[in-house]
Design a protein around this motif. Sequence first.
Motif, short mmCIF file in Angstrom:
data_model
loop_
_atom_site.label_atom_id
_atom_site.label_comp_id
_atom_site.label_asym_id
_atom_site.label_seq_id
_atom_site.Cartn_x
_atom_site.Cartn_y
_atom_site.Cartn_z
N ALA A 168 -15.82 7.60 32.63
CA ALA A 168 -15.47 6.20 33.19
C ALA A 168 -15.26 5.15 32.27
CB ALA A 168 -16.59 5.72 34.38
N ALA A 169 -16.25 5.06 31.26
CA ALA A 169 -15.96 4.11 30.25
C ALA A 169 -14.69 4.35 29.49
CB ALA A 169 -17.19 4.11 29.07
N MET A 170 -14.53 5.62 29.07
CA MET A 170 -13.30 5.92 28.21
C MET A 170 -11.86 5.58 29.10
SD MET A 170 -12.07 9.68 26.94
CE MET A 170 -11.65 10.23 28.57
N HIS A 171 -12.09 5.88 30.22
CA HIS A 171 -10.68 5.26 31.23
C HIS A 171 -10.60 3.91 31.28
CE1 HIS A 171 -9.38 9.35 32.20
NE2 HIS A 171 -10.34 9.53 32.82
N THR A 172 -11.53 3.11 31.29
CA THR A 172 -11.79 1.54 31.30
C THR A 172 -11.21 1.01 29.95
OG1 THR A 172 -13.44 1.78 32.87
CG2 THR A 172 -12.88 -0.42 31.77
N LEU A 173 -11.63 1.71 28.87
CA LEU A 173 -11.33 1.21 27.56
C LEU A 173 -9.43 1.41 27.32
CD1 LEU A 173 -11.59 0.28 24.78
CD2 LEU A 173 -12.23 2.62 24.27
N ALA A 174 -9.22 2.66 27.99
CA ALA A 174 -7.63 3.04 27.74
C ALA A 174 -6.91 2.07 28.51
CB ALA A 174 -7.46 4.52 28.18
N GLU A 175 -7.21 1.77 29.83
CA GLU A 175 -6.80 0.71 30.62
C GLU A 175 -6.58 -0.48 30.07
OE1 GLU A 175 -8.43 0.60 34.54
OE2 GLU A 175 -7.82 2.78 34.93
N ARG A 220 0.76 -1.19 -0.16
CA ARG A 220 0.03 0.25 0.17
C ARG A 220 1.04 1.28 0.04
NH1 ARG A 220 -3.53 -0.38 5.04
NH2 ARG A 220 -4.77 1.43 3.92
N ILE A 221 0.59 2.25 -0.96
CA ILE A 221 1.24 3.27 -1.07
C ILE A 221 0.47 4.49 -0.56
CG2 ILE A 221 2.77 4.87 -2.66
CD1 ILE A 221 3.43 2.34 -4.10
N GLN A 222 0.52 5.11 0.53
CA GLN A 222 -0.39 6.16 0.90
C GLN A 222 0.27 7.53 0.82
OE1 GLN A 222 -0.57 4.34 4.83
NE2 GLN A 222 -2.51 3.05 4.12
N VAL A 223 -0.66 8.40 0.39
CA VAL A 223 -0.28 9.97 0.44
C VAL A 223 -0.38 10.42 1.80
CG1 VAL A 223 -0.66 12.17 -0.72
CG2 VAL A 223 -0.69 9.96 -2.02
N LEU A 224 0.39 10.57 2.62
CA LEU A 224 0.02 11.01 3.91
C LEU A 224 -0.75 12.39 3.97
CD1 LEU A 224 3.47 10.01 5.73
CD2 LEU A 224 1.16 8.99 5.64
N GLY A 225 -0.67 13.25 3.28
CA GLY A 225 -1.23 14.53 3.46
C GLY A 225 -2.82 14.40 3.01
N ARG A 226 -3.20 13.28 2.49
CA ARG A 226 -4.72 12.82 2.23
C ARG A 226 -5.11 11.93 2.73
NH1 ARG A 226 -2.92 12.63 -4.28
NH2 ARG A 226 -2.08 14.89 -4.36
N ALA A 227 -4.56 11.52 4.01
CA ALA A 227 -5.03 10.26 4.65
C ALA A 227 -5.99 10.74 5.70
CB ALA A 227 -3.95 9.59 5.64
N GLN A 228 -7.26 10.10 5.86
CA GLN A 228 -8.37 10.45 6.57
C GLN A 228 -7.98 10.15 8.02
OE1 GLN A 228 -11.95 9.16 5.50
NE2 GLN A 228 -13.34 10.04 6.80
N ALA A 229 -8.22 11.27 8.91
CA ALA A 229 -7.68 11.00 10.26
C ALA A 229 -9.02 10.24 11.01
CB ALA A 229 -7.46 12.73 10.78
N ALA A 230 -8.57 9.47 11.80
CA ALA A 230 -9.44 8.75 12.60
C ALA A 230 -9.49 9.55 13.99
CB ALA A 230 -8.73 7.38 13.19
N LEU A 231 -10.68 9.27 14.56
CA LEU A 231 -11.17 9.77 15.94
C LEU A 231 -9.95 9.31 17.18
CD1 LEU A 231 -14.86 10.09 15.79
CD2 LEU A 231 -13.42 11.84 15.41
N THR A 232 -9.90 9.95 18.09
CA THR A 232 -9.36 9.61 19.20
C THR A 232 -10.48 9.05 20.19
OG1 THR A 232 -9.26 11.65 20.31
CG2 THR A 232 -7.27 11.18 19.15
N ILE A 233 -10.13 8.35 21.16
CA ILE A 233 -11.13 7.81 22.05
C ILE A 233 -11.61 8.95 22.98
CG2 ILE A 233 -10.36 5.42 22.31
CD1 ILE A 233 -8.95 6.25 24.95
#
Length: 361
Positions: free
Chosen positions: A208-215, A187-200
């Motif tokens: 509380a759910a976010m911290h449990t997932l992170a752990e 896979r050859i990806q153009v970094l400037g056009r990559a779609q950004a994923a959300l963070t948790i």
Amino acid sequence: GAESLAELGQVARWHLARAWEGALLLPALATTVIALIAWRVVAAGVEVAFRRELSRGGVAAREAPAVEQGDLVRAARRALAPVLRRPRPRVGEVLDALLGLPVDLGARELALEPDEGRVQLWLRVAMDRLSVGAIDPALYDTLVEELRRIVCIEGEAGEGQLDLHSREGVEPLRVVIGPGVRGTKVRIQVLGRAQAALTIAELGLPEAAMHTLAEALDGGRGVVLVEGPAGSGVTTTIYAAAHYLDRRRERPGGIASLEEAVRFDLPFVNQTEVGRAEPARLLHSLMRRYEVVLVRRLEEGMLPDLFAAARSRLIIGSWGASSALEALRQLRRALGAKRLGEGLVLVLAQRLARRLCPACR
């Protein structure tokens, strides 16, 4: 006498001139005020109608402009034809053409995937995946080895970056080499056009759910499941978990995914699109090479091997249940309570909830 009459005449002319200007100015001001009032009335009416349609679900979403697929395919084939039609294609020229193809055509990625007797070339533009040609398998093997040397990939799988210099400037590219359905995929990806994923943190989970997932993710091994009905954002949460892990890793790579169809391009994940192929065939290869494996949809036949690998790997996926309790019951019947308890780290069930925008509160 005469001088006083002249001065009175000048004063009279001045007052008459001001009165005439005022007579012209008043109608202009009145017209402007009327126009402003009319505009406000029309705008208020449009807003009321819009909110009424919005509450009924009648406001259509904006659609992205359609990609002219035929033009892109023809342009790609014209660009590759001079270097691929040679009796003996030169590796350097072919590699230059392949690296420049997604940049020149405004694509986000060029994928090279072995198929039956040939290697298929796929361009990803927006959410469309376009077949733009094929190359000989013998030439492909040489190209893969050259790419490994250029981006310093040791072993069968890995990733690296390089800069493509053009007249417009420098375009950073990411090269990902890993196992595919029928062989090694590139896979050859153009970094400037990559779609950004959300963070948790951007998912809107309760704290509380976010911290449990992170752990659970920080533990580095075991099985983490994300469950929910169709359309509840399960894929988005799985991608956000991969994003979280990538940002905390000391070195790039080490994350792979097994998906029936790639929903969003993640440049930090070696995404393998299996289509109708049997996912279990690729799971062994991915779990040997990668520390984190995303499996969008788990199947019963892959559960024993998957939970065995989870002793030293982190597996993130979904069983396809609508609730956490339903997932636990079904997995217990399939694996048994002991094996399930040894490998399962977390089951996160989610729903999409409506919320008002700040302007409407």
